[in-house]
Design a protein around this motif. Structure first.
Motif, PDB file in Angstrom:
ATOM      1  N   THR A  69       0.821  -1.222   0.000  1.00 26.78           N
ATOM      2  CA  THR A  69       0.000   0.000   0.000  1.00 26.78           C
ATOM      3  C   THR A  69       0.851   1.266   0.000  1.00 26.78           C
ATOM      4  OG1 THR A  69      -0.134  -0.092   2.424  1.00 26.78           O
ATOM      5  CG2 THR A  69      -1.951  -1.075   1.181  1.00 26.78           C
ATOM      6  N   SER A  70       2.150   1.122  -0.203  1.00 31.58           N
ATOM      7  CA  SER A  70       3.040   2.283  -0.170  1.00 31.58           C
ATOM      8  C   SER A  70       2.579   3.361  -1.147  1.00 31.58           C
ATOM      9  CB  SER A  70       4.470   1.860  -0.525  1.00 31.58           C
ATOM     10  OG  SER A  70       5.295   3.004  -0.694  1.00 31.58           O
ATOM     11  N   PRO A  71       2.431   4.600  -0.673  1.00 27.58           N
ATOM     12  CA  PRO A  71       2.013   5.683  -1.577  1.00 27.58           C
ATOM     13  C   PRO A  71       3.047   6.000  -2.652  1.00 27.58           C
ATOM     14  CG  PRO A  71       2.594   6.549   0.596  1.00 27.58           C
ATOM     15  CD  PRO A  71       2.592   5.059   0.715  1.00 27.58           C
ATOM     16  N   HIS A  72       4.254   5.467  -2.501  1.00 27.24           N
ATOM     17  CA  HIS A  72       5.300   5.693  -3.498  1.00 27.24           C
ATOM     18  C   HIS A  72       5.123   4.790  -4.721  1.00 27.24           C
ATOM     19  CE1 HIS A  72       7.254   8.210  -0.585  1.00 27.24           C
ATOM     20  NE2 HIS A  72       7.362   7.211   0.273  1.00 27.24           N
ATOM     21  N   LEU A  73       4.298   3.741  -4.588  1.00 22.06           N
ATOM     22  CA  LEU A  73       4.060   2.837  -5.708  1.00 22.06           C
ATOM     23  C   LEU A  73       2.934   3.380  -6.577  1.00 22.06           C
ATOM     24  CD1 LEU A  73       4.217  -0.627  -3.873  1.00 22.06           C
ATOM     25  CD2 LEU A  73       6.057   0.599  -5.021  1.00 22.06           C
ATOM     26  N   THR A  74       3.052   3.189  -7.869  1.00 18.75           N
ATOM     27  CA  THR A  74       2.047   3.719  -8.792  1.00 18.75           C
ATOM     28  C   THR A  74       1.147   2.629  -9.361  1.00 18.75           C
ATOM     29  OG1 THR A  74       3.632   3.512 -10.614  1.00 18.75           O
ATOM     30  CG2 THR A  74       3.535   5.643  -9.485  1.00 18.75           C
ATOM     31  N   PHE A  75       1.292   1.406  -8.853  1.00 14.22           N
ATOM     32  CA  PHE A  75       0.524   0.316  -9.463  1.00 14.22           C
ATOM     33  C   PHE A  75      -0.362  -0.410  -8.438  1.00 14.22           C
ATOM     34  CE2 PHE A  75       5.094  -0.559  -9.115  1.00 14.22           C
ATOM     35  CZ  PHE A  75       5.135  -1.446  -8.063  1.00 14.22           C
ATOM     36  N   ALA A 112       1.528   0.523   8.104  1.00 16.78           N
ATOM     37  CA  ALA A 112       0.464  -0.046   7.268  1.00 16.78           C
ATOM     38  C   ALA A 112      -0.800   0.803   7.357  1.00 16.78           C
ATOM     39  CB  ALA A 112       0.181  -1.487   7.700  1.00 16.78           C
ATOM     40  N   LEU A 113      -1.156   1.220   8.565  1.00 18.72           N
ATOM     41  CA  LEU A 113      -2.332   2.078   8.743  1.00 18.72           C
ATOM     42  C   LEU A 113      -2.164   3.408   8.016  1.00 18.72           C
ATOM     43  CD1 LEU A 113      -3.313   1.621  12.508  1.00 18.72           C
ATOM     44  CD2 LEU A 113      -4.710   1.024  10.518  1.00 18.72           C
ATOM     45  N   ALA A 114      -0.989   4.003   8.149  1.00 22.26           N
ATOM     46  CA  ALA A 114      -0.730   5.291   7.502  1.00 22.26           C
ATOM     47  C   ALA A 114      -0.893   5.183   5.989  1.00 22.26           C
ATOM     48  CB  ALA A 114       0.672   5.779   7.860  1.00 22.26           C
ATOM     49  N   ASN A 115      -0.349   4.117   5.411  1.00 22.63           N
ATOM     50  CA  ASN A 115      -0.457   3.937   3.962  1.00 22.63           C
ATOM     51  C   ASN A 115      -1.904   3.717   3.532  1.00 22.63           C
ATOM     52  OD1 ASN A 115       2.283   4.196   3.819  1.00 22.63           O
ATOM     53  ND2 ASN A 115       2.712   2.051   3.357  1.00 22.63           N
ATOM     54  N   ILE A 116      -2.656   2.978   4.335  1.00 19.12           N
ATOM     55  CA  ILE A 116      -4.055   2.711   3.998  1.00 19.12           C
ATOM     56  C   ILE A 116      -4.860   4.005   3.961  1.00 19.12           C
ATOM     57  CG2 ILE A 116      -6.188   1.649   4.868  1.00 19.12           C
ATOM     58  CD1 ILE A 116      -4.440  -0.700   5.855  1.00 19.12           C
ATOM     59  N   THR A 117      -4.528   4.953   4.836  1.00 14.00           N
ATOM     60  CA  THR A 117      -5.297   6.207   4.861  1.00 14.00           C
ATOM     61  C   THR A 117      -5.088   7.034   3.595  1.00 14.00           C
ATOM     62  OG1 THR A 117      -3.545   7.411   6.064  1.00 14.00           O
ATOM     63  CG2 THR A 117      -5.275   6.349   7.388  1.00 14.00           C
ATOM     64  N   PHE A 118      -4.027   6.739   2.846  1.00 12.25           N
ATOM     65  CA  PHE A 118      -3.826   7.410   1.557  1.00 12.25           C
ATOM     66  C   PHE A 118      -4.720   6.814   0.474  1.00 12.25           C
ATOM     67  CE2 PHE A 118       0.401   8.628   3.308  1.00 12.25           C
ATOM     68  CZ  PHE A 118       0.359   9.989   3.018  1.00 12.25           C
ATOM     69  N   LEU A 119      -5.093   5.546   0.641  1.00 12.15           N
ATOM     70  CA  LEU A 119      -5.811   4.833  -0.418  1.00 12.15           C
ATOM     71  C   LEU A 119      -7.285   5.204  -0.500  1.00 12.15           C
ATOM     72  CD1 LEU A 119      -4.392   1.195  -0.217  1.00 12.15           C
ATOM     73  CD2 LEU A 119      -3.807   2.984  -1.848  1.00 12.15           C
ATOM     74  N   ASP A 120      -7.914   5.395   0.649  1.00 12.65           N
ATOM     75  CA  ASP A 120      -9.358   5.631   0.644  1.00 12.65           C
ATOM     76  C   ASP A 120      -9.754   6.383   1.916  1.00 12.65           C
ATOM     77  OD1 ASP A 120     -12.280   5.204   0.838  1.00 12.65           O
ATOM     78  OD2 ASP A 120     -11.960   3.842  -0.851  1.00 12.65           O
ATOM     79  N   THR A 121     -10.530   7.465   1.759  1.00 13.42           N
ATOM     80  CA  THR A 121     -10.942   8.247   2.931  1.00 13.42           C
ATOM     81  C   THR A 121     -11.867   7.452   3.847  1.00 13.42           C
ATOM     82  OG1 THR A 121     -12.754   9.195   1.623  1.00 13.42           O
ATOM     83  CG2 THR A 121     -10.724  10.461   1.753  1.00 13.42           C
ATOM     84  N   LEU A 122     -12.460   6.383   3.313  1.00 16.09           N
ATOM     85  CA  LEU A 122     -13.312   5.537   4.148  1.00 16.09           C
ATOM     86  C   LEU A 122     -12.525   4.977   5.319  1.00 16.09           C
ATOM     87  CD1 LEU A 122     -16.038   4.129   4.592  1.00 16.09           C
ATOM     88  CD2 LEU A 122     -15.252   2.289   3.078  1.00 16.09           C
ATOM     89  N   SER A 123     -11.237   4.691   5.104  1.00 19.11           N
ATOM     90  CA  SER A 123     -10.403   4.162   6.189  1.00 19.11           C
ATOM     91  C   SER A 123     -10.279   5.183   7.312  1.00 19.11           C
ATOM     92  CB  SER A 123      -9.020   3.780   5.658  1.00 19.11           C
ATOM     93  OG  SER A 123      -8.338   4.926   5.155  1.00 19.11           O
ATOM     94  N   CYS A 124     -10.230   6.479   6.969  1.00 12.89           N
ATOM     95  CA  CYS A 124     -10.138   7.534   7.986  1.00 12.89           C
ATOM     96  C   CYS A 124     -11.410   7.571   8.826  1.00 12.89           C
ATOM     97  CB  CYS A 124      -9.900   8.888   7.320  1.00 12.89           C
ATOM     98  SG  CYS A 124      -8.314   9.001   6.457  1.00 12.89           S
TER      99      CYS A 124
END
Length: 296
Positions: A69-75, A112-124
């Protein structure tokens, strides 16, 4: 093959090693694609939610989640099954960070939690409902779990991403989080190692970003002024050494200062207002970074 190992009880002793290998494999696009293909997210979720698994095993599973889930990955678009398992993952990772017996375990779970919060605001929104702010603020006071800039970077990343939610401000005020955020503005490296300095910069920048976002709430802004946020923001703007000469920190601090000035202007001296708040942001930035010659 690695997930086959992690799905068979007879290989439980090998789970941590297999998961550690998976984290390495998933630093490339093909690895994440294969993980999705074999329902790897579901397997990781099963491990993290299984309290019979050792903490070490769950920590390695958290490391895999942090990697994919790293925000540095583009895929990460390959992770179509991630949303389906997100609530269980967020719940398990928050529990792991709360009960972590060491700084390393906390760092993996919180990353892991920090990265997930970048993926979807639902996680927040999920984290807010799960009392994550109280758990994270408590962790900040526990030197056994949070003893580095890297760990504080994960915490303040989560808070920065959660700060888009209106209810977040009152929760942070309630849990004495304003003072903790301001303390993060003082983050300094004790080693001088470049990686440590970079982590300190991220902590300062994200704490300033969080302060700026949450200062839209009058109660939060009042608490920030009470704990002397404005003098520290001014110091960071005016003293390059205090912000590790970081332009990103400077921009974030100017933004926070300007937001606070709209609700609590009495905390500013006239000279600070004239130089740091009243001009265009770019003009204040150039003044503080000694780049006035760029106009010539």
């Amino acid at each position: 093959m690695l997930f086959k190992i992690c799905r068979q009880d007879c290989y439980k002793g090998l789970y941590p090693s297999a998961l550690r290998t998976l984290a390495s494999v998933c630093c490339v696009e093909e690895g994440i694609y294969q993980l999705e293909k074999v329902d790897g997210i579901l397997c990781l979720t099963d491990i993290l939610t299984d309290e019979a698994q050792s903490e070490a095993c769950r920590a390695e599973a958290a490391a895999v989640v942090a990697q994919i889930t790293s925000p540095h990955l583009t895929f990460t678009q390959h992770l179509s099954s991630f949303i389906e398992n997100m609530e269980e993952l967020v719940t398990a990772l928050l529990k792991l960070s709360q009960e972590a017996s060491s700084a390393e375990v906390f760092l993996l779970a919180s990353a892991a939690l920090a990265n997930i919060t970048f993926l979807d605001t639902l996680s927040c929104e999920m984290l807010l409902q799960m009392d994550a702010i109280k758990i994270l603020m408590t962790a900040c006071l526990d030197k056994q779990r949070v003893n580095s800039s890297y760990a504080r970077d994960q915490i303040v990343t989560i808070l920065a991403n959660m700060s888009i939610l209106d209810q977040c401000a009152s929760e942070i005020v309630l849990e004495n989080g304003v003072r903790i955020l301001i303390e993060m503005l003082f983050e300094k490296s004790s080693t001088g190692i470049l990686a440590d300095i970079s982590a300190c910069e991220r902590v300062q920048q994200k704490s300033a970003v969080t302060l700026a976002r949450l200062s839209r709430d009058p109660e939060f802004a009042q608490a920030a002024v009470k704990y002397n946020c404005i003098p520290r923001l001014i110091e960071l703007c005016r003293c390059p050494d205090e912000r590790h000469s970081s332009e990103a920190v400077l921009v974030a601090c100017l933004a926070a200062l300007r937001r606070l000035a709209t609700t609590q202007p009495e905390g500013l001296e006239d000279s600070d207002f004239e130089q740091l708040v009243k001009p265009r942001l770019v003009d204040s930035f150039l003044l503080c970074s000694n780049m006035e010659e760029s106009f010539v």
